[in-house]
Design an enzyme around this catalytic site. Sequence first.
Site, PDB file in Angstrom:
ATOM      1  N   LYS A 138       0.860  -1.179   0.000  1.00 43.35           N
ATOM      2  CA  LYS A 138       0.000   0.000   0.000  1.00 43.35           C
ATOM      3  C   LYS A 138       0.900   1.234   0.000  1.00 43.35           C
ATOM      4  O   LYS A 138       1.908   1.285   0.717  1.00 43.35           O
ATOM      5  CB  LYS A 138      -0.892  -0.028   1.239  1.00 43.35           C
ATOM      6  N   GLU A 153     -28.837 -14.311  -3.657  1.00 41.24           N
ATOM      7  CA  GLU A 153     -29.631 -13.177  -4.140  1.00 41.24           C
ATOM      8  C   GLU A 153     -28.772 -11.971  -4.484  1.00 41.24           C
ATOM      9  O   GLU A 153     -29.153 -11.157  -5.331  1.00 41.24           O
ATOM     10  CB  GLU A 153     -30.703 -12.789  -3.117  1.00 41.24           C
ATOM     11  N   ASP A 166     -46.206 -20.927   5.867  1.00 38.45           N
ATOM     12  CA  ASP A 166     -44.742 -20.899   5.925  1.00 38.45           C
ATOM     13  C   ASP A 166     -44.203 -19.962   7.001  1.00 38.45           C
ATOM     14  O   ASP A 166     -43.060 -20.113   7.440  1.00 38.45           O
ATOM     15  CB  ASP A 166     -44.147 -20.515   4.561  1.00 38.45           C
TER      16      ASP A 166
END
Lengths: 614, 614
Positions: B241, B358, B415
Site C-alpha cells: 500500500k 440473491e 410458511d
Amino acid sequence: MTVQTLDDVRELAAQLRVDSIRCSTAAGSGHPTSSMSAADLMAVLLARHLRYDWQRPHDPANDHLIFSKGHASPLLYSMFKAAGVVSDAELMTGYRRFGSRLEGHPTPILPWVDVATGSLGQGLPDGVGVALAGRYLDELPYRVWVLCGDSETAEGSIWEALDKAAHYGLANLTAIVDVNRLGQRGPTELGWDLDAYAGRVEAFGCHAMVIDGHDLGEIDKAFARAAGADRPTVILARTLKGRGFSEVQDREGWHGRALPEPMAERAIIELGGERHLTVTGPRPEGGTPRAWPSGEVSLPRYELGAKVATRLAFGQALAAVGARGTVVGLDGEVDNSTHLEEFAKAYPERYFEMYIAEQQLVAAAVGLSVRGYIPFAATFAAFFTRAYDFIRMSAISQANIRLCGSHSGVEIGADGPSQMALEDLAMMRAVHGSTILYPSDATSAAALTAQMADRDGIVYLRTTRGAYPVLYGPDETFRIGGAKLARSSPEDQVTLIGAGVTLHNSLAAADQLGQDAIRARVVDLYSVKPIDTQALLDAAAATGDRIVVTEDHYPAGGLGSAVLDAFNDAGHPVRIRHLAVQGLPGSGTPAELMEAAGISAGHIAQAARELLGA
Amino acid sequence: MTVQTLDDVRELAAQLRVDSIRCSTAAGSGHPTSSMSAADLMAVLLARHLRYDWQRPHDPANDHLIFSKGHASPLLYSMFKAAGVVSDAELMTGYRRFGSRLEGHPTPILPWVDVATGSLGQGLPDGVGVALAGRYLDELPYRVWVLCGDSETAEGSIWEALDKAAHYGLANLTAIVDVNRLGQRGPTELGWDLDAYAGRVEAFGCHAMVIDGHDLGEIDKAFARAAGADRPTVILARTLKGRGFSEVQDREGWHGRALPEPMAERAIIELGGERHLTVTGPRPEGGTPRAWPSGEVSLPRYELGAKVATRLAFGQALAAVGARGTVVGLDGEVDNSTHLEEFAKAYPERYFEMYIAEQQLVAAAVGLSVRGYIPFAATFAAFFTRAYDFIRMSAISQANIRLCGSHSGVEIGADGPSQMALEDLAMMRAVHGSTILYPSDATSAAALTAQMADRDGIVYLRTTRGAYPVLYGPDETFRIGGAKLARSSPEDQVTLIGAGVTLHNSLAAADQLGQDAIRARVVDLYSVKPIDTQALLDAAAATGDRIVVTEDHYPAGGLGSAVLDAFNDAGHPVRIRHLAVQGLPGSGTPAELMEAAGISAGHIAQAARELLGA
C-alpha cells in the site's frame, strides 16, 4: 425407553421420519423430505451428543442447536417430541396452524429455539455469534451445532460465517451440512460433489469431514471427533432426500410438499410404523458463565457550542457504557470512522472485528444476544443495507441488537453516493418493533447510546460525519419516544422539524427567518420511531399547522413519512412542506450537496416563507 | 509517446502514482495509497492487455474494466488521463468536486465506467454478469477485468461471484486482487497469506495465480495467461500500500487520506516527477454481438373471474415477452415458485440459474444491463432484502433491471414470517428512480410485466402467492403511473384502496358494505410508484375524503405512505384509515393471518363504517 445403543438410535431416526411425515401431512404443507434426509444425523445428535437439559432450556451450560435449514422444522419439532417437551398431540394438531408455536419455520417463541430461521444462510452466521459468546465471553464448554442445507451454501453469508469461525478459532462450533443434492427446483449446483464442498471448507480454515449421513456409526464418530477438534468443524454428510420412503427417496419434485394421506400411510408402514420413544440425551457439563464486572457508567460531557460529531459522541459514550460488563462491540472494519474504536480501546476483550462482512456483523450481534449480551454493531449507515435480510430476520428472532450507522446522507460530501445512506431510515422504520434514533448533537447522541443498551428489539442509531455544535447541556435528558424544542417562543409562526444535520440547517433557517422578523419553532426529532406525536401536535397547534420537515434521506419512508404517519394516526392531517434529497447526488462539499439536494438552511427558510405567504 | 516496452510501462506506472497523489491532494481527500498499490497492475493492463477503443466506449467488442475497489478512483481516473480521454486539468480540478463527473467513487456518468462501485464486494459480482453476457449472449471475445481489494474478499458476495463464474465457465473473467494487506483500520484478516487466498479461489473452481504485484514482467505474463485460460482467473498480487513513496509505503494510518501538500511534493520527487504519457493500448478484436431474433409478443389472456395467481401470470407473460431477443431470465433457485420457470422452459438459452445467492442474482442483472440486455430477476419478495445494497447501488449505476418478488405478505400462510415480505415496498420505494408495480389480477400482472421491459431504472413487480379472480378483460390497458377504479358509482360514500390481495379484500368489503346500502368505491393501486395522484384526488373528492387504505405489509413505508405522500405533495392533506400488518405474524391460513393482521374484508368494512359514522 432409553435410547443408548446405535440400534436404539436407528429406531429414534425412524420415529423422527415418521413424525415428520405425520405432522406435515396433517398440516397439509411442510418439508418432510428435507427432514428425512437429516433424520439420522439428528437422531445421533439428540441421543448421544447434544448436551442439553430439556427442562431448563435457558441453562447457560446447554449446548445450542440451530436449524439453519429452517424448513426442516418437522424434523426439529419431532426431536422436541422425542425429547419429551412437545406432545404428540401438539405436533399433530399444532404444526403450521394459526396460533400455534410450531410455526412453518422455527422461531424463538419456542424456548428451545435460539433464532428464527427460514431465510437460508443465516443460522450458521447466527451460530458463529453464539460460539463467540461461548468461547470468549461465557467461557463455557457448550457446543453450537448447526444443521445446514446444501443449497444454502450458495449464500455468501455461509462463507462469511466459516471465515469468521476459523479466524476466531471457534472449535466449539460444528456445522452439519445435509448434502441431499436436491434443492427446491432440482439438483443443487454441487450435487454430491462432497470433495468440492470439503475443499471450500478447508480453504476457509475449518475442519471438513465427509461422511455417509445415513451411517449411524460414522455419524457418531464424526460428532465425537468434532467435539474434540481444535478448529470449527463442518461435517459434510451425503444423504438422500426423502430417505426411508422409496416412493420419494432421492426423487425430484418432492421439495416442500407434504405427502398425501395414502402416501403417508404407505411411508409410515415402510418406516416400520409409529413409535413414541422418549430420549434422554447427555446432560450439559454445568458451570456458570464468566461474570464480567460492571462499573458505573459515566457518560462524556460536552461543552455547549463545541463542535463534536455525533459519531464521535457515540464512540465515546459506548466506551463509557462498556463499564457494563455485558456490552459487546462489533466492527465492520471501519471503527475509526464509526468511532467504535473508542470502545475497542477501552474493552478489547469484548470487541470483535468482523471485517467487511456486514451480514456476519449483524448475525454475530444476534448470536451474542441469544446469550444475553448487549451487542452494539457499527458500520457506515449505507452498508447496513447489505444486512437487511438479517435485520428483518432478527426482528422475527426477537433479538435485542443495537446498530449504529455513521456517515448518513449527502452530508458526507466528497465520497459520493455509494457511501451515503439515503434509504436507511425507510429500511429500518419498516422493521417490526424497531427503534430509530437520530441525534443532532453530541449530548443527545451520548445519552441515547446509553439508553440503547436497555432497549429491546432492533435499535438503530443514525450518526453524522461532520462536527456540529453541541446544542444541549450535559444534564439534559432524552427520552426514547420524545422530541426536543430546540428553539421556541410563544410567537412562533412556523415549525421547522429536523434531525441530525437538518436540525442544524433548521436552526440556521430560523436565524435567517428571524432577520425578517419571522419566528420559527425548531423541533429536534431525535426519536424517529417511536415518534413524539404529542410534540408534533403541539407544534402544529402553536404554529397554525405550518410545518417544514427536512431530512438528509430520499423522500420515501424517512422523517417526512414518520411525521405524516404520526399526524395521520392522530387523526389530525396536516400538509407538511417536505424537503428531502432530490435526484442522484454526486461528490462535493457537504454545503454544496445539501444545497443541491434542496435541504439547506436557505431551502428551509424559503419553504417557511412560502407557507407564510411571505 | 508510445508505451510499449515494460520500461515504458514502468514510466506509466509512475505517472499513475503521481497523478493519483496529485488529484487527491488537490481535492483534499481520496485514497492515494490504495491507488499506488495497484498502479503497476493497472499500468500493465492499460498498456498491453485491455483491448479498448477509448474513443468508442460503447463498442460492443471492447473489453470491460471494473474497479470493484472503487475507492481507488484516483488510479482509475489517472488511467483515463493516460488514455487521453480525461485532461490533466480535469483530473486536477474535477476530482471529487461538485458537479464533476470524477466522483469520489466511479459511476457510469463516465462513459468508460460500467457500474457504480464503492460499496465493496459488488464490482466482481457485476463483472460476472457482464461476462455472462459476453460468453452466452453477445458471443464476443471481450474480456472482463475486475480490480478487487483484499479487504473486500471478506464479503460473501465475492464468493457468490467466484462460485458462479466457475459454474458458468467464465474464462473471459479475470479478477485482479490487490493484496496490499492493509485495510481501512489496520491489517486485513489474511494479510499477505497469498496461499490462503489461492486455496479459497481454487476451491471455488477458479484458477488462482499468485504474483508479485510490482514485478511488471510477472504481471504481464499473468495477464497473458489469464487471457488464455479455460477457467475464470483470479490473480492474487502481493503489493505494498502506498508503493513508491517511502514515507507511507506499507504503513498503517494512511488509508483514505490525501497526502498533505508538502508530503505530496516529496512523493512526486521520489517518484521521479510529473509525466504526461499518453497510452494507446491494444484494440478490441472487433465483431458484433450475436443477434437474438425477436418475434411478436403475444401476452396470455385470462378469463374474467377465473382464479389465477399473479405470480403465474408474471411467468406466463415473461415467457411471452421472451419473444424479444434481449430479454433474459435470472432465477434464485425458486423458479417453480416465482413461475420464472415458464420463461426458462421457453428460452433456456437466455435463462441463468443463480441458485440461492440473491446478491449475485441482482448483480448478474446489473451486469447484463451493462450490455443492453433486459434482465428479469425473480425470487421471493422477502429475499430481495438480501440484495438491498446491490439494489441501492444499481440505482447509482443507473442500471435498468427488473425484479419480481413473489409470495408477498401474510397471505402466504403457513410458511410463516421468514418467508413473508412485509418490508419490501418500503425498501423499494426509498430507492432512487425506482418503479413499483403491484398487480391484483392476472390480466394486469401480464400487462405490467410486458411494460417492465421498456421501463428504465429499477423496476419491481410484487406478486402474490394465492390465486384470485381475474378482474379485468384481456384488452384492458394498465399505464405505469395509473390506477384503476375496480368499482365505482356516482353515489360512492367511501373509497377503499388496495393492491394485490388487499384489493380483493377491499372488493369483498365493498360487497359487505353494499348489504348495508353503503356504496364504496374501490381503487386498484397497481402502480405504487409512480402513483396516480389525480386518481386519488378524484376518489377523495367523490367520497368526501373518506378513504381506507389496506396493505399486506408492515405499516411504515408501503401503500399507506405512498398515498399519504401523494396527498401531501398535492397539497390536499387527507386523513386516511390505514390498515396494515400489525404485530409479528406466525403461521396459519391466509384468511386467518389476514384477519389477525387487521387487513381482512371485515376490518376494511368496519373501518369504512367508522368513517361514515355508521
